[in-house]
Design a protein around this motif. Structure first.
Motif, short mmCIF file in Angstrom:
data_model
loop_
_atom_site.label_atom_id
_atom_site.label_comp_id
_atom_site.label_asym_id
_atom_site.label_seq_id
_atom_site.Cartn_x
_atom_site.Cartn_y
_atom_site.Cartn_z
N UNK B 45 1.15 -1.51 0.31
CA UNK B 45 0.28 -0.26 -0.01
C UNK B 45 0.93 1.26 -0.11
N UNK B 48 2.15 1.93 -3.26
CA UNK B 48 0.92 2.21 -4.44
C UNK B 48 0.77 3.67 -4.03
N UNK B 49 1.50 4.14 -3.02
CA UNK B 49 1.14 6.06 -2.44
C UNK B 49 2.66 6.54 -3.12
N UNK B 580 -0.19 0.64 6.40
CA UNK B 580 -0.55 1.74 6.10
C UNK B 580 1.28 3.39 5.86
N UNK B 591 -3.31 9.53 0.42
CA UNK B 591 -3.73 8.44 0.11
C UNK B 591 -3.56 8.08 1.18
N UNK B 592 -2.57 7.46 1.53
CA UNK B 592 -2.49 7.28 2.87
C UNK B 592 -3.37 7.10 4.50
N UNK B 594 -5.59 9.38 4.32
CA UNK B 594 -7.05 9.21 3.91
C UNK B 594 -7.67 7.92 4.55
N UNK B 595 -6.46 6.70 4.67
CA UNK B 595 -7.11 5.37 4.80
C UNK B 595 -6.97 5.07 6.23
N UNK B 597 -5.81 8.04 9.45
CA UNK B 597 -4.99 9.33 9.47
C UNK B 597 -5.00 9.58 11.26
#
Lengths: 171, 693
Positions: B45, B48-49, B580, B591-592, B594-595, B597
């Protein structure tokens, strides 16, 4: 019905959310919409062992999609060639009827554009002979994309190996 | 122009090989390098960010010089020349007035570490330190005490293992792509996984056996296991006879540590301890007692890590297929490694390190890494001498060294704080000058020498031009050196020139990396002959009875001391990671963020009910060092003596807007206590109280 199937090998899924991030990266989405999502259920103790379930939720690309029937502008469409359900952005007016219609929450709201986003199996990639973004980079390779009948073979193979007995060959 | 670039990820420190597709000068797509076995195109993940980081406008965009008070966030933009002139002239003054040793540089070990080390050596300073001690210093020392090799020279052969035991080693959530996949493949082939942790996590959920151990008692569990293995002669007798030094001493020591005794310490039933010992010994030597990755939990850490290594030795799994192995370098294939700048000759340094590592005061920690958590003490007490300037290269002392309030006091004493980073980290925010580094997608880096069963070299290759006014770290340091008068040690102007210099004499060229992103020295995995393993200890054996320890005045087998139980209404603070986020560095990546905080405080349901804490409620957590607020996660899945939080939240840098003031920093609460033998901090030796707000 879409001729494709997106199979999640739940035994190998570690719920890492890489699929969600790669999907959003590929579609260049802002905070909010998640065309695919992992929902964690558990952990719970089952027979003294902690177990978690990671449910992968893309669009299911239904045979008779509620969202397509509901869409008043014709933005939500089903591709005749392979059954992929997608939004044609320039026709979407942001009325959210599809969001109301889908029983599984697949259509997602993009607050920046005021339009709907959804999983289209990355049809642009599929058309180039590639796999959807989420499948291509899945951390453990637990997501697989292809024809339905090929996908179920993983579980049959695994089950066969777990029950195989070489001593009682009649079984 | 469109192109594919093979490179190395840097969303965490693992550096997985990647393929970056570039379209019209922009990163279009990142995936794992399909040519690398075990990666096969995959990306975690955080990886991917990568684009989310690259195109984030909240990261550092130009050199900044502070104009208000430290930490006030008042900056003015500066050109590189101005910022580098400023830093260079201040460092030069400090060197002339106080000596080069008054300058320290801390970094998270990376590909350009040889450049940073060279930077300090050229100044005559011994004070280069890495994050290594904060992560696993005691394990490094434990490995040297047993084998004569550091932990960095060891690897784990997951692919062929039949049973692996993990002590809080949360492989499926810390996510090294290759490690995850090789372990997953082994499980698919029938390997057993035993997971031990006071807290349930994803790795626990994939285990065949899970033990919710009482926090801080893993050493007691291992003594119980060793007791059974020795008493029932479950060990690999040939291997132990050939390679173990000090078996008799262990046999005498372990007699009193029965499984029943271990049960009284750990809460794990004696019968289950016996079962594991018997079960795993049937699969030897293809078994792994994982020696850990972040190994910085308790003040007796080195003895815990040594006990794990002893279990491996008893199973004969050291240098075995499916066990642990020693990494082979290019020399094993008749090749040569890439050159490093530290191979040059430097002025002799007469003073000890600030942390005294390698001196009689602190003999065993590895001076190649130093002991970062000593820094606040050294600065505050001018012990052994005054430190005046600190350069932070991707290492954030405020969030990584325990007791942030104390670390701030120390920083306040410094004349100069400079930070090289890509983000507004908390230490960048507290600095006098920020020198922004290009991200991993915008820079070529130094060669990665990848030792292992098959020695290889990898290269991080620039995919796109920098979006902002940033430079490569190795170029920044060279340009500062030019201004101090030590530039001769840096024979390059650009990264391309540095990489070419590194490759001279290796027989490989830059073009060789273009095809697949790496070069290999040989073809087949190399295991040493088990009759002829070159242990580098004085005895040439695995030293249960350790000359390294005993020559320094420490016992090989100290009597077990039970960890203190938390008093009424107290909990032991335990920390860990998530897939994450990476340490303290990714919390602001869109994006990280967002998943995830913010972090939450895991607390046992029964205890929470007693305290009147409901799930999701804000609680105040207080230790002897600090206090802060965080939301509670009330669960049955954590031991009642522990509370847990993910490391890396509670940022103070206001311009990192998404992560500012979200969640709570563990370092604010943790006491700066450490393993005085092995060298790593004891991050889990702090007690806290938790009260509803």
């Amino acid at each position: 019905m879409s001729q494709y199937y997106l199979f999640q090998d739940s035994k190998k899924c570690i719920g890492c959310h890489a699929c969600e991030i790669q999907c959003k990266t590929n579609k260049d989405l802002p905070e909010g919409p998640k065309p695919c999502q992992i929902i964690q259920v558990g952990p719970k103790f089952i027979n003294n062992l902690p177990k978690m379930s990671f449910i992968f939720m893309p669009c299911f690309h239904c045979e008779n999609p509620w969202c397509v029937s509901a869409c008043p502008t014709g933005a939500m469409q089903q591709r005749a060639s392979d059954g992929i359900v997608f939004v044609q952005k320039d026709l979407c007016v942001g009325c959210k009827t599809c969001v109301s219609a889908c029983p599984w929450g697949a259509p997602q709201w993009n607050p920046d554009t005021g339009k709907v986003e959804k999983c289209d199996y990355c049809k642009d990639r599929v058309d180039q002979g590639l796999e959807p973004a989420c499948v291509t980079t899945c951390t453990t390779g637990c997501l697989k994309f292809g024809k339905v009948e090929e996908m179920t073979q993983i579980r049959r193979q695994r089950h066969a190996e777990s029950v195989a007995s070489f001593e009682n060959s009649s079984f | 122009m469109d192109k594919d670039v093979f490179s190395l990820c840097f969303m965490c420190s693992v550096r997985c090989p990647i393929k970056v597709s570039v379209k019209d000068g922009h990163v279009d797509w990142i995936q794992g390098n399909p040519h690398v076995a075990g990666i096969d195109g995959r990306l975690c993940p955080r990886g991917s960010a990568g684009k989310s980081l690259l195109y984030d406008d909240q990261r550092l965009q130009s050199p900044l010089i502070r104009v208000g008070d430290r930490g006030s966030g008042n900056w003015r933009k500066a050109s590189w020349d101005e910022a580098l002139d400023y830093v260079g002239s201040r460092l030069k003054e400090i060197k002339e007035d106080h000596g080069g040793h008054a300058i320290a540089l801390g970094e998270r070990t990376q590909l350009a570490t040889h450049v940073s080390k060279t930077f300090l050596k050229a100044l005559g300073s011994p004070n280069h330190f890495t994050h290594d001690a904060l992560c696993k210093g005691s394990m490094n020392t434990a490995c040297r005490s047993m084998f004569g090799y550091t932990d960095g020279q060891m690897g784990i052969n997951y692919a062929n293992t039949k049973h692996i035991v993990l002590y809080g080693r949360n492989i499926f959530e810390s996510i090294n792509v290759k490690e995850v996949n090789t372990l997953m493949d082994a499980l698919e082939k029938g390997a057993k996984l035993t997971y031990i942790d006071p807290r349930v996590n994803v790795t626990a959920s994939k285990a065949h056996r899970y033990w919710m151990i009482r926090p801080g008692t893993d050493l007691a569990l291992n003594y119980g296991l060793i007791h059974v293995i020795l008493k029932e002669r479950l060990y690999d007798a040939w291997y132990v006879d050939k390679w173990v030094h000090g078996l008799t001493a262990l046999q005498d020591f372990i007699k009193e540590y029965t499984p029943e005794w271990a049960e009284s310490q750990t809460g794990i039933p004696a019968g289950e301890i016996r079962t594991l010992a018997r079960e795993i010994s049937r699969e030897k030597p293809a078994v792994i007692f994982h020696y850990g990755y972040r190994c910085a939990s308790h003040q007796n850490e080195i003895y815990m890590r040594r006990s794990i290594l002893m279990l491996n030795a008893l199973m004969g799994s050291v240098e075995a297929k499916g066990g642990i192995f020693f990494k082979k370098g290019p020399g094993a294939e008749g090749g040569k490694p890439a050159r490093k700048l530290v191979e040059q000759t430097f002025p002799k340094i007469e003073v000890p390190r600030f942390d005294k590592a390698g001196t009689p005061d602190f003999p065993l920690p590895d001076p190649a890494h130093g002991v970062a958590q000593i820094l606040p003490h050294a600065i505050l007490n001018e012990d052994p001498y005054p430190i005046k300037a600190l350069i932070n290269f991707r290492l954030d002392p405020l969030m990584s060294i325990a007791d942030t309030n104390n670390t701030k006091k120390a920083l306040d004493k410094l004349d100069l704080i400079v930070t090289i980073d890509i983000n507004y980290s908390d230490i960048a925010w507290y600095s006098d000058v920020i020198l922004p580094e290009s991200t991993y997608l915008e820079r070529t880096d130094c060669i990665q020498q990848m030792n292992g069963l098959k020695p290889m070299m990898f290269l991080r290759e620039k995919a796109v031009e920098p979006r902002y006014d940033t430079l490569e770290g190795a170029v920044i340091l060279k340009r500062i050196a030019d201004r101090i008068g030590t530039g001769d040690y840096f024979p390059y102007e650009t990264m391309d020139e540095l990489v070419d210099w590194q490759l001279e004499g290796t027989g490989f060229t830059r073009e060789d990396f273009a095809k697949k992103g790496f070069v290999s020295y040989g073809k087949s995995p190399i295991f040493w002959d088990r009759n002829d393993i070159p242990f580098k200890t004085p005895s040439g054996k695995i030293e249960f009875k350790s000359s390294l320890l005993e020559d320094a005045g420490f016992p090989s087998f100290p009597p077990y001391e039970s960890p203190a139980a938390p008093l009424d209404k107290q909990f032991r603070l335990v920390v860990g990671r998530t897939g994450l986020h990476t340490h303290v560095s990714t919390q602001n990546v869109p994006y990280l963020n967002e998943l995830m905080k913010e972090n939450r405080l895991w607390i046992n349901s029964t205890k929470a009910a007693d305290l009147g804490i409901s799930d999701g409620a804000v609680v105040e957590v207080t230790s002897a060092c600090g206090k802060g607020r965080i939301k509670a996660f009330v669960t049955d899945l954590i031991h009642p003596e522990a509370v847990f939080m993910v490391h890396g939240f509670g940022h103070e840098a206001k311009l990192a807007k998404r992560s500012y003031n979200r969640g709570l920093s563990d370092a604010l609460l943790q006491k700066n206590v450490y393993d005085k033998v092995g060298g790593s901090p004891a991050y889990h030796d702090t007690f806290v109280t938790v009260t509803p707000v």
